[in-house]
Design a protein around this motif. Structure first.
Motif, PDB file in Angstrom:
ATOM      1  N   GLU A   1      80.143  -4.999  29.487  1.00 11.94           N
ATOM      2  CA  GLU A   1      80.292  -5.914  29.568  1.00 11.94           C
ATOM      3  C   GLU A   1      80.604  -5.754  31.131  1.00 11.94           C
ATOM      4  O   GLU A   1      81.729  -5.874  31.011  1.00 11.94           O
ATOM      5  CB  GLU A   1      80.318  -7.250  28.812  1.00 11.94           C
ATOM      6  CG  GLU A   1      80.961  -8.736  29.507  1.00 11.94           C
ATOM      7  CD  GLU A   1      79.944  -8.845  29.874  1.00 11.94           C
ATOM      8  OE1 GLU A   1      78.717  -9.039  30.975  1.00 11.94           O
ATOM      9  OE2 GLU A   1      78.968  -9.491  28.932  1.00 11.94           O
TER      10      GLU A   1
ATOM     11  N   ILE B   1      84.300 -12.194  30.201  1.00 11.94           N
ATOM     12  CA  ILE B   1      83.496 -12.024  29.062  1.00 11.94           C
ATOM     13  C   ILE B   1      84.117 -10.656  28.039  1.00 11.94           C
ATOM     14  O   ILE B   1      83.753 -10.870  26.290  1.00 11.94           O
ATOM     15  CB  ILE B   1      81.997 -12.340  29.027  1.00 11.94           C
ATOM     16  CG1 ILE B   1      81.989 -13.544  29.638  1.00 11.94           C
ATOM     17  CG2 ILE B   1      81.525 -11.885  27.927  1.00 11.94           C
ATOM     18  CD1 ILE B   1      80.702 -13.499  30.524  1.00 11.94           C
TER      19      ILE B   1
ATOM     20  N   LYS C   1      73.473 -14.948  25.043  1.00 11.60           N
ATOM     21  CA  LYS C   1      74.289 -15.298  25.284  1.00 11.60           C
ATOM     22  C   LYS C   1      74.194 -17.319  25.651  1.00 11.60           C
ATOM     23  O   LYS C   1      73.257 -17.512  25.274  1.00 11.60           O
ATOM     24  CB  LYS C   1      75.393 -14.855  26.375  1.00 11.60           C
ATOM     25  CG  LYS C   1      75.283 -13.565  26.131  1.00 11.60           C
ATOM     26  CD  LYS C   1      75.674 -13.651  27.828  1.00 11.60           C
ATOM     27  CE  LYS C   1      75.875 -11.604  27.790  1.00 11.60           C
ATOM     28  NZ  LYS C   1      76.328 -11.568  29.314  1.00 11.60           N
TER      29      LYS C   1
END
Length: 265
Positions: free
Chosen positions: A9, A14, A106
């Motif tokens: 990521e 995150i 997400k």
């Protein structure tokens, strides 16, 4: 052996949140690492491997799909989950082409993610155990085969004698192994070591030799009878195997013997 999960990521907050959250889950993955780019992920995979990669799809330079494609082509990992903030069918379609296990949008539901990781981890453990069992079985067989080979030097002769006496019957590796009281894998190993051929190829070659003898000694015998008396399942199968071994049909072979027989009179 611990199961490894790599999370890829490019957004640091995150990534940190995912690492903290997943480490608190009760899943079979005990070695959990992160990478902030596809390039870093590939380097980690090349050095340490992974049982599962969970990657964002939208990343600069190398995106998640390209990462998966490269990792698969290099044999670095075979299980992938995609994370995406975009409900875009073209991404999902490309993910399917790459045989990605799941495509998560997400924000990710924690319960859904824990359930998915638990299921995939259990599948990976089962596969790992199966692979280890197969390796142990193969190792035990190899050791046992070498040991038996020393103890049973007469086995090869028994196998050859049995085939010679029964080639007309419907023989198989299993039936030969049962006769000599040995495991089929060991019979195959031993026979190949002794003759350079596998059992079924030897039986086929012997039948062709016996068929040649009949074609020479009894030229008027119908080819269907020659096939039956030499153990072939059908006349068609007899023709196919005979031509493969001699580059001639049985009839051509029989005719080729006639001038020689006339010259001998």
């Amino acid at each position: 052996m611990p199961l490894k999960l790599l999370i890829v990521e490019d957004e640091a907050p995150i990534l940190r949140g995912l690492l903290r959250k997943i480490k608190q889950f009760h899943t079979p993955f005990t070695d959990i690492a992160g990478a902030s780019s596809a390039a870093e992920a590939l380097e980690t995979l090349r050095q340490h491997g992974a049982d599962l990669v969970m990657t964002d799809i939208n990343m600069p330079e190398i995106n998640g799909l390209e990462l998966i494609q490269t990792a698969k082509s290099e044999g670095l990992c075979s299980r992938f989950i995609i994370l995406s903030g975009y409900d875009d069918f073209s991404y999902a379609r490309d993910a399917l082409r790459l045989q990605v296990i799941d495509y998560l949008l997400k924000p990710i539901d924690d319960d859904q993610l824990e359930e998915l990781l638990t299921r995939l981890g259990q599948a990976a453990l089962s596969e790992q155990e199966k692979h280890e069992a197969e390796e142990q079985e193969q190792e035990a067989f190899t050791e046992g085969a070498d040991h038996d080979y020393v103890e049973k030097p007469e086995a090869s002769r028994q196998i050859l004698d049995f085939i010679e006496a029964n080639y007309v019957r419907d023989l198989s590796l299993t039936s030969v192994a049962e006769h000599v009281g040995l495991h089929p894998n060991y019979v195959s190993h031993l026979f190949k070591k002794e003759t350079g051929m596998n059992v079924l190829a030897y039986i086929q070659q012997l039948r062709v030799i016996k068929a040649k003898e009949l074609l020479i000694s009894r030229p008027s015998l119908p080819l269907s009878e020659v096939a039956m008396q030499t153990g072939f399942e059908s006349q068609r199968h007899f023709f196919k195997v005979f031509k493969k071994h001699t580059n001639m049909t049985p009839r051509q072979f029989g005719d080729a013997q006639l001038p020689t027989k006339r010259d001998n009179h």
